[in-house]
Design an enzyme around this catalytic site. Structure first.
Site, short mmCIF file in Angstrom:
data_model
loop_
_atom_site.label_atom_id
_atom_site.label_comp_id
_atom_site.label_asym_id
_atom_site.label_seq_id
_atom_site.Cartn_x
_atom_site.Cartn_y
_atom_site.Cartn_z
CE LYS A 190 -4.51 0.73 0.23
NZ LYS A 190 -5.56 -0.18 -0.26
P1 NAD Z 1 -13.04 7.30 -3.14
O1 NAD Z 1 -12.02 8.34 -2.90
O2 NAD Z 1 -13.57 7.12 -4.52
O3 NAD Z 1 -14.30 7.55 -2.17
C1 NAD Z 1 -14.15 7.71 -0.79
C2 NAD Z 1 -15.45 8.24 -0.22
O4 NAD Z 1 -15.31 8.37 1.20
C3 NAD Z 1 -15.85 9.61 -0.75
O5 NAD Z 1 -17.25 9.65 -0.92
C4 NAD Z 1 -15.40 10.55 0.38
O6 NAD Z 1 -16.12 11.76 0.40
C5 NAD Z 1 -15.73 9.69 1.57
N1 NAD Z 1 -15.03 10.13 2.79
C6 NAD Z 1 -13.74 10.55 2.91
N2 NAD Z 1 -13.50 10.92 4.19
C7 NAD Z 1 -14.66 10.71 4.87
C8 NAD Z 1 -15.04 10.90 6.23
N3 NAD Z 1 -14.19 11.37 7.13
N4 NAD Z 1 -16.32 10.57 6.57
C9 NAD Z 1 -17.19 10.10 5.67
N5 NAD Z 1 -16.87 9.89 4.37
C10 NAD Z 1 -15.62 10.20 3.98
O7 NAD Z 1 -12.42 5.95 -2.56
P2 NAD Z 1 -12.84 4.45 -2.89
O8 NAD Z 1 -11.89 3.93 -3.89
O9 NAD Z 1 -14.30 4.36 -3.13
O10 NAD Z 1 -12.45 3.75 -1.51
C11 NAD Z 1 -13.36 3.68 -0.41
C12 NAD Z 1 -12.91 2.58 0.54
O11 NAD Z 1 -12.87 1.33 -0.18
C13 NAD Z 1 -11.50 2.74 1.13
O12 NAD Z 1 -11.46 2.17 2.42
C14 NAD Z 1 -10.64 1.91 0.18
O13 NAD Z 1 -9.42 1.49 0.80
C15 NAD Z 1 -11.57 0.76 -0.07
N6 NAD Z 1 -11.28 0.00 -1.29
C16 NAD Z 1 -11.29 0.59 -2.52
C17 NAD Z 1 -11.06 -0.20 -3.65
C18 NAD Z 1 -11.13 0.37 -5.05
O14 NAD Z 1 -11.02 -0.42 -6.01
N7 NAD Z 1 -11.33 1.66 -5.24
C19 NAD Z 1 -10.76 -1.56 -3.52
C20 NAD Z 1 -10.77 -2.13 -2.24
C21 NAD Z 1 -11.02 -1.33 -1.14
#
Ligand code: NAD
Length: 438
Positions: free
Chosen positions: A124
């Site tokens: 990561k």
């Molecule tokens: P992203 O940046 O597209 O979206 C993140 C979301 O979380 C946004 O809506 C943002 O406004 C919100 N957010 C940020 N800080 C916040 C807070 N303090 N309180 C409430 N909401 C908040 O990111 P993503 O890719 O959708 O990732 C979201 C989660 O999923 C993370 O934990 C990431 O590690 C996990 N994840 C993502 C992927 C992927 O393929 N994108 C894969 C596995 C896991």
């Protein structure tokens, strides 16, 4: 990095769950490892190796900002384990990024790829800054300077980044372009797979953008099948309406489920009659947040956790569901789209209330699965159509789900412990066959 105490470690440091540092994701991930290790009687040597990442890389690099001044950024890449294949894991751009958080997330990637039998390891990375405060050209220069600072610490057969919170396909393309332009003309096109989650034109895979949300939904479908629960007509709520949250919502709404509440870093909204998932996604693309969306009423974070809904998908950041939130929640199922959203202290409260928790390493692995497909396509100069990618994803998610479910029943353990145990067994097998070199 200099270590405070150079004494060699002989046992995994968190054998006593009482030592878990509150609010420290790495500490929590390690305590979950310990719990699963006990359930399957994991070799102490393997537990010791997995208790720390192999490499912790920190780079400080200057970037020229739009106003002409230089700003110094701190970037990280944590490489947890690569016994099953190259290090693999996302790049996070967020103001709260820390080395410890990335250590926890990198370890979770190791268990995740091992659980799904994907021939990758875990890593990561990230940069500590607020990307929302930067222009597009600043984001490009920050990404290119970070990639250059990492140098040969990443590579298509060694360590392969992907998108995570605050990063997207465009950022992955800048990363790829920077890397491919420093390896030399002959190699250039052969190294596209140094990063996954790229745009389609740059060599990305069809279905990668929706993959994590789609994988979340496959798990919900399997849970519903086992519980004889009808998804058509049920309600759900989502924390975070970014990549994972919005795609899971759009796919669930197609199945007849209704989104009743959501929220992000700027605010929370509620509409018991239902929120149009597609219109909301368009609104977020334009404004960057769900706040002030006209089709729902603004609520507080506390009110959000009290909303009545059948399913809750945390899809924002880690450590959002503590004891207070666990007591407030009124759902039947939590599906961890985000990595590490649940505090260990919340789990017994949820269990007592009869709320099932499908863990992150099982649920949100659609992204790394399709990242693997992207990497394989790049390696063979192939292009698979969307249907083929989606079929392979569904097959992979359902196969792993069935294995986890079987182990929960066999050992009478929760889904998280079972998911960890399956991944750990694979790693133990690899270490018992290969040992350590030299
Ligand atoms: P992203 O940046 O597209 O979206 C993140 C979301 O979380 C946004 O809506 C943002 O406004 C919100 N957010 C940020 N800080 C916040 C807070 N303090 N309180 C409430 N909401 C908040 O990111 P993503 O890719 O959708 O990732 C979201 C989660 O999923 C993370 O934990 C990431 O590690 C996990 N994840 C993502 C992927 C992927 O393929 N994108 C894969 C596995 C896991």
């Amino acid at each position: 990095m200099a270590q405070k105490d150079a004494t060699p470690q002989t046992t995994a440091p968190l054998a006593d769950p009482g030592q878990v540092k509150r609010g420290n994701l790495n500490s929590i991930v390690q305590s979950q490892l310990e719990k699963a290790a006990r359930a399957i009687n994991l070799s102490k040597d393997v537990a010791l190796i997995l208790s720390q990442p192999k490499n912790e890389i920190i780079v400080n690099f200057p970037v020229r900002m739009d106003n002409g001044t230089f700003q110094l950024f701190k970037g990280y890449r944590v490489q947890h384990n690569n016994i099953l294949g190259p290090f693999k894991g996302g790049i996070r751009y967020h103001e709260d990024v820390t080395l410890d958080e990335l250590k926890g997330l990198a370890a979770a990637m190791t268990w995740k790829t091992a659980l799904h039998d994907i021939p990758f390891g875990g890593g990561k990375g990230g940069i500590k800054f607020n990307p929302r405060g930067c222009s597009k050209s600043e984001l490009e220069r920050i990404t290119r300077r970070y990639t250059h600072a990492l140098g040969s610490n990443i590579g298509p057969e060694f360590d392969i980044p992907a998108p995570d919170v605050g990063t997207n396909a465009q950022i992955m393309v800048w990363l790829m372009d920077t890397y491919m332009n420093v390896v030399g003309f002959e190699e250039k096109n052969a190294v596209r797979r140094v990063v996954t989650g790229k745009t389609i034109t740059a060599g990305g895979s069809y279905g990668r953008e929706s993959a994590t949300g789609q994988g979340v939904v496959h798990c919900i479908v399997e849970w519903a099948r086992a519980k004889r629960f009808n998804l058509n007509g049920c309600t759900y709520m989502v924390q975070g309406y970014g990549n994972v949250g919005s795609w899971a919502s759009k796919i669930l709404s197609k199945m007849g489920a209704t989104l009743v509440a959501t929220g992000d870093y700027k605010g929370y909204i509620h509409n018991p009659e239902g929120i149009n998932t597609h219109k909301l996604a368009d609104y977020v693309t334009k404004t960057g947040s769900v706040a002030d969306y006209k089709g729902a009423k603004a609520i507080t974070r506390d009110e959000f956790f009290q909303v009545e809904a059948d399913i809750f998908i945390p899809a924002a950041l880690e450590l959002e569901i503590d004891e207070k939130e666990a007591r407030a929640l009124r759902c039947k199922l939590i599906v961890e789209g985000a990595n590490g959203p649940t505090y260990p202290e919340a789990e017994p409260i949820l269990a007592e209330k009869g709320i099932d928790v499908l863990p992150d390493i099982l649920v949100n692995s659609g992204g790394v699965m399709v990242s693997y497909f992207e990497w394989v396509q790049n390696k063979g100069s192939e292009r698979w159509d969307l249907e083929e990618v989606e079929q392979r994803l569904e097959h992979g998610m359902k196969r792993t789900y069935a294995q986890v479910q079987e182990l929960t029943l066999e050992k009478k353990i929760d889904y998280r412990t079972a998911a960890y145990a399956i991944g750990l067994r694979r790693m133990e097998q690899a270490y018992s066959e290969r040992g350590i070199f030299p």
